[in-house]
Design an enzyme around this catalytic site. Sequence first.
Site, PDB file in Angstrom:
ATOM      1  N   ARG A  15      -1.947  34.052  -8.585  1.00 54.08           N
ATOM      2  CA  ARG A  15      -1.179  32.884  -9.052  1.00 54.08           C
ATOM      3  C   ARG A  15       0.257  32.878  -8.531  1.00 54.08           C
ATOM      4  NH1 ARG A  15      -1.745  33.133 -15.176  1.00 54.08           N
ATOM      5  NH2 ARG A  15      -0.268  31.419 -15.171  1.00 54.08           N
ATOM      6  N   ALA A 360      47.440  36.227   5.622  1.00 50.63           N
ATOM      7  CA  ALA A 360      46.381  35.206   5.623  1.00 50.63           C
ATOM      8  C   ALA A 360      45.748  35.090   7.003  1.00 50.63           C
ATOM      9  CB  ALA A 360      46.963  33.869   5.203  1.00 50.63           C
TER      10      ALA A 360
END
Length: 446
Positions: A15, A360
């Site tokens: 299943r 950054a």
Amino acid sequence: MQTALVILAAGMGSRMKSSKPKVLHDVAGLPLIGHAMKSGAALAPARTVVVTGHGAEAVEAVVARLDPDAVCVRQTEQLGTGHAVDQARDALAGFEGQVIVLYGDTPFISAGTLQQMSDSDADVTVLGFEAADPAKYGRLVVEGDALARIVEAKDASPAELSITLCNSGVISADCATLFDLISGVGNDNASGEYYLTDVVERATSKGLRASVVTCAEEETMGINSRVQLAEAEAVFQQAARLEAMTNGVTLAEPASVYFSHDTALAPDVWVGPSVVFGAGVTVETGAEIRAFCHLEGCHVGPDTRVGPFARLRPGADLAASARVGNFVEIKNATIATGAKVNHLSYVGDAAVGEAANIGAGTITCNYDGVMKHRTEIGARAFVGSNTLLVAPVKMGCESMTASGTVVTKDVPDGAMAIGRAETIHKPGFARKLMQILRARKMKRDS
Ligand code: UD1
Ligand code: CA
């Protein structure tokens, strides 16, 4: 007394509609078979035997990885649960002690429940539960305070079908007794299978005593379909959230936080909304994991702050009081105490020194298309925004890079690296260019 586990995992699980054996589907990042093994581990078993069948090779590989001492035996034809347990007979030859049978597709049997089974002084002990919907479960027929027999739904009379005390499948008995009882089990029943459950009636007919230990229905939940797999995941997650909070972790929005089977969060960790913990994460006290972070295979030190929107991949190791901010990815890299990687960076295969500041947009270029290379950044180094560190490369202590630098060779301690094209200024040119462009546009549009 010593305990041995026999875990049944030969079933096909059709299943699931999967090319993968049922017991290898994950709940909280651990295959179902692993959950069953983990439940059983609470009894510190002297031996673990897993009965495989469908997808045996794949299941055996996973079992070996999870517990190299576990023994796998094959059941080539699935002739029933009694026949399945019988396959463990040789592997347990000479074992003196108690055998506990678990199912590989039943992940939530608790340590406390197994301890109760183990403490039972009956000859055969069955784990039962009050079923909300007894449906196809085997029914436990109790007479007085003893268990007389188990009758499968298919073989049950209407009166037996009205019984709501059901068989979870977990059963325990002395090893020699169990295999002796199994020897006499036949397959003359509605399914034509050798039922393990028949050992109960055989025990009582021999004057042995069988009894029932009960647990909550949720513990006995077995997985047969993807829907049940999702239900099991939900059960696990809910329990993990409650456990984390009980242990002193703040979850700002519990329902949106996803745990792995092994997530370890210390007290006073704070977790924001929509955080996902993959396998192998430990977070120490005072750390904050802000919203929308994804962590796996990593360690976050005390008082460190991660996110929002950060991704920590395997091998990320953040020391105390570090900062990893938004849109930062860290992989196989150590970030030392007090170091900051606050914005838009990729740090992979690297060591970032104490109190270093990564600007950054910094990227460690760690992959040349064939091999990975390391970047080392010294203590208190200051990496300017938009620096590319082409590994292998080292930046010394208290060294710096100017913004936009592409670092291709080692930077000595205290030195500054600048590697970018020089800026040229053209006075008045911006205004002039705008006038030209606007005039062009007007001409085109007219
Ligand atoms: C079994 C019990 C039933 C109980 C129910 C709980 C028997 C006869 N019945 O029924 O009383 O209420 O579990 O879920 O024991 N397996 C093998 N080899 C086999 C047959 C089964 O390894 O030949 C494994 C399956 O993979 C599964 C487990 O044993 O993990 C249970 O088998 P399943 O066929 O699902 O048993 P049920 O009919 O549900
Ligand atoms: Ca079943």
